[in-house]
Design a protein around this motif. Structure first.
Motif, PDB file in Angstrom:
ATOM      1  N   GLN A  35     -12.162  -2.294   0.197  1.00 15.30           N
ATOM      2  CA  GLN A  35     -11.982  -0.894   0.591  1.00 15.30           C
ATOM      3  C   GLN A  35     -10.708  -0.713   1.416  1.00 15.30           C
ATOM      4  N   GLN A  36     -10.430  -1.664   2.298  1.00 13.92           N
ATOM      5  CA  GLN A  36      -9.200  -1.606   3.084  1.00 13.92           C
ATOM      6  C   GLN A  36      -7.968  -1.602   2.178  1.00 13.92           C
ATOM      7  N   ALA A  37      -7.991  -2.455   1.167  1.00 18.59           N
ATOM      8  CA  ALA A  37      -6.848  -2.558   0.264  1.00 18.59           C
ATOM      9  C   ALA A  37      -6.620  -1.241  -0.474  1.00 18.59           C
ATOM     10  N   ARG A  38      -7.695  -0.611  -0.907  1.00 19.14           N
ATOM     11  CA  ARG A  38      -7.555   0.686  -1.584  1.00 19.14           C
ATOM     12  C   ARG A  38      -6.963   1.730  -0.634  1.00 19.14           C
ATOM     13  N   ARG A  39      -7.482   1.750   0.604  1.00 20.71           N
ATOM     14  CA  ARG A  39      -6.967   2.719   1.578  1.00 20.71           C
ATOM     15  C   ARG A  39      -5.513   2.418   1.937  1.00 20.71           C
ATOM     16  N   ALA A  40      -5.165   1.144   1.955  1.00 20.25           N
ATOM     17  CA  ALA A  40      -3.783   0.761   2.261  1.00 20.25           C
ATOM     18  C   ALA A  40      -2.825   1.309   1.213  1.00 20.25           C
ATOM     19  N   GLY A  41      -3.282   1.402  -0.023  1.00 18.03           N
ATOM     20  CA  GLY A  41      -2.446   1.984  -1.070  1.00 18.03           C
ATOM     21  C   GLY A  41      -2.105   3.437  -0.766  1.00 18.03           C
ATOM     22  N   ALA A  42      -3.091   4.181  -0.263  1.00 17.57           N
ATOM     23  CA  ALA A  42      -2.851   5.582   0.105  1.00 17.57           C
ATOM     24  C   ALA A  42      -1.912   5.683   1.300  1.00 17.57           C
ATOM     25  N   VAL A  43      -2.100   4.793   2.266  1.00 14.83           N
ATOM     26  CA  VAL A  43      -1.220   4.771   3.442  1.00 14.83           C
ATOM     27  C   VAL A  43       0.212   4.469   3.011  1.00 14.83           C
ATOM     28  N   LEU A  44       0.370   3.469   2.167  1.00 12.28           N
ATOM     29  CA  LEU A  44       1.700   3.083   1.701  1.00 12.28           C
ATOM     30  C   LEU A  44       2.384   4.236   0.971  1.00 12.28           C
ATOM     31  N   ALA A  45       1.631   4.933   0.123  1.00  8.72           N
ATOM     32  CA  ALA A  45       2.207   6.060  -0.609  1.00  8.72           C
ATOM     33  C   ALA A  45       2.695   7.145   0.345  1.00  8.72           C
ATOM     34  N   ARG A  46       1.914   7.427   1.389  1.00  8.55           N
ATOM     35  CA  ARG A  46       2.330   8.441   2.354  1.00  8.55           C
ATOM     36  C   ARG A  46       3.539   7.988   3.163  1.00  8.55           C
ATOM     37  N   LEU A  47       3.562   6.731   3.537  1.00  8.50           N
ATOM     38  CA  LEU A  47       4.692   6.210   4.290  1.00  8.50           C
ATOM     39  C   LEU A  47       5.974   6.254   3.465  1.00  8.50           C
ATOM     40  N   ARG A  48       5.877   5.911   2.186  1.00 11.79           N
ATOM     41  CA  ARG A  48       7.061   5.910   1.329  1.00 11.79           C
ATOM     42  C   ARG A  48       7.524   7.325   1.025  1.00 11.79           C
ATOM     43  N   GLY A  49       6.587   8.241   0.785  1.00 14.18           N
ATOM     44  CA  GLY A  49       6.938   9.631   0.558  1.00 14.18           C
ATOM     45  C   GLY A  49       7.727   9.901  -0.703  1.00 14.18           C
ATOM     46  N   THR A  50       7.563   9.066  -1.716  1.00 15.74           N
ATOM     47  CA  THR A  50       8.277   9.253  -2.976  1.00 15.74           C
ATOM     48  C   THR A  50       7.435   8.725  -4.124  1.00 15.74           C
ATOM     49  N   ASP A  51       7.631   9.308  -5.299  1.00  9.04           N
ATOM     50  CA  ASP A  51       6.951   8.819  -6.495  1.00  9.04           C
ATOM     51  C   ASP A  51       7.755   7.741  -7.212  1.00  9.04           C
ATOM     52  N   LEU A  52       8.978   7.496  -6.744  1.00  8.48           N
ATOM     53  CA  LEU A  52       9.802   6.471  -7.367  1.00  8.48           C
ATOM     54  C   LEU A  52       9.185   5.098  -7.132  1.00  8.48           C
ATOM     55  N   LEU A  71      -5.267  -3.588  -5.829  1.00  6.00           N
ATOM     56  CA  LEU A  71      -6.122  -2.492  -5.374  1.00  6.00           C
ATOM     57  C   LEU A  71      -5.316  -1.371  -4.720  1.00  6.00           C
ATOM     58  N   ALA A  72      -4.144  -1.722  -4.163  1.00  2.00           N
ATOM     59  CA  ALA A  72      -3.274  -0.722  -3.548  1.00  2.00           C
ATOM     60  C   ALA A  72      -2.408  -0.014  -4.582  1.00  2.00           C
ATOM     61  N   GLY A  73      -2.581  -0.370  -5.860  1.00  2.00           N
ATOM     62  CA  GLY A  73      -1.839   0.296  -6.921  1.00  2.00           C
ATOM     63  C   GLY A  73      -0.448  -0.262  -7.166  1.00  2.00           C
ATOM     64  N   LEU A  74      -0.230  -1.502  -6.741  1.00  2.00           N
ATOM     65  CA  LEU A  74       1.083  -2.121  -6.876  1.00  2.00           C
ATOM     66  C   LEU A  74       1.103  -3.117  -8.032  1.00  2.00           C
ATOM     67  N   HIS A  75       2.242  -3.189  -8.704  1.00  2.00           N
ATOM     68  CA  HIS A  75       2.446  -4.184  -9.760  1.00  2.00           C
ATOM     69  C   HIS A  75       3.385  -5.244  -9.186  1.00  2.00           C
ATOM     70  N   ALA A  76       2.792  -6.321  -8.708  1.00  2.00           N
ATOM     71  CA  ALA A  76       3.544  -7.301  -7.931  1.00  2.00           C
ATOM     72  C   ALA A  76       3.821  -8.576  -8.715  1.00  2.00           C
ATOM     73  N   GLU A  77       4.979  -9.139  -8.447  1.00  2.00           N
ATOM     74  CA  GLU A  77       5.316 -10.469  -8.923  1.00  2.00           C
ATOM     75  C   GLU A  77       4.811 -11.469  -7.891  1.00  2.00           C
ATOM     76  N   ARG A  78       4.076 -12.474  -8.342  1.00  2.00           N
ATOM     77  CA  ARG A  78       3.522 -13.458  -7.420  1.00  2.00           C
ATOM     78  C   ARG A  78       4.541 -14.561  -7.143  1.00  2.00           C
ATOM     79  N   THR A  79       4.681 -14.916  -5.874  1.00  2.00           N
ATOM     80  CA  THR A  79       5.640 -15.943  -5.495  1.00  2.00           C
ATOM     81  C   THR A  79       5.141 -16.759  -4.320  1.00  2.00           C
ATOM     82  N   GLU A  80       5.309 -18.071  -4.412  1.00  2.00           N
ATOM     83  CA  GLU A  80       4.910 -18.969  -3.322  1.00  2.00           C
ATOM     84  C   GLU A  80       5.723 -18.718  -2.057  1.00  2.00           C
ATOM     85  N   SER A  81       6.864 -18.050  -2.195  1.00  2.21           N
ATOM     86  CA  SER A  81       7.704 -17.798  -1.017  1.00  2.21           C
ATOM     87  C   SER A  81       6.988 -16.921   0.006  1.00  2.21           C
TER      88      SER A  81
END
Length: 200
Positions: A35-52, A71-81
């Protein structure tokens, strides 16, 4: 519009709740962490303030991190870094447990037997920050990872040594925004909680 780097810590796990050092171990999110991860997606979207879409989205390959990104709606590349600090012999132990045999120990001030040194963590963080800075020319950067290593990233962004990460709190699913002010590195927002979806 100025681009920023967004650090998102993974949501809650049973080990993060109990204070156990979780490096290589692939501990899943709890129901609350989901649930936190889903809510974090909404927070991130508001912080960014863009649809890009962001120019770069990277995630630690540990399930608790990439699942948070998903869950936050991100398409991420996974990296050990972006993996968490390797705690070596202290993997799965709490700080009080470690201090039974290593008095006064903290990850910020003491060696980690069998794990990463401060120098190794610093090198890894410097490489991530360099990659993020290079990508900012194309837009925002989102980095999804872990508590200790993300705090090292904040310190590295500010040209501070890894040990200074102790000064930056980062809760599960908390978001931090890094930027610059006239060329000087800056923490613009620190540890915005996943429940703060309105009025961010």
């Amino acid at each position: 519009m100025t681009a920023h780097v967004y650090l998102l810590r993974h949501g809650q796990t049973e080990w993060s709740e109990s204070g156990r050092h979780t490096g290589r171990t692939d501990v899943p999110l709890t129901d609350e962490g989901v649930q936190q991860a889903r809510r974090a997606g909404a927070v991130l979207a508001r912080l960014r303030g863009t649809d890009l879409p962001p120019a770069l989205v990277l995630s630690s390959p540990r399930a608790r991190a990439w699942r948070t990104a998903e869950l936050a709606g991100l398409h991420a590349e996974r990296t050990e870094s972006l993996a968490e600090w390797d705690y070596g012999d202290y993997e799965g132990l709490t700080t009080p447990h470690i201090r039974e045999t290593d008095p006064g120990w903290t990850v910020w001030t003491h060696p980690v037997p069998g794990g990463e040194t401060h120098e190794q963590v610093a090198e890894r963080a410097q490489a991530v920050v360099a990659q993020a800075r290079a990508a900012l020319a194309g837009g925002d950067v989102v980095l999804v990872g872990h508590g200790h290593f993300s705090r090292v990233l904040i310190a590295t962004w500010l040209n501070l040594p890894p040990s200074e990460g102790v000064h930056f709190g980062l809760d599960p699913a908390g978001t931090t925004v890094l930027g610059d002010e006239r060329g000087d590195p800056q923490v613009r927002r620190l540890n915005v909680p996943a429940w703060e979806s309105d009025g961010v």
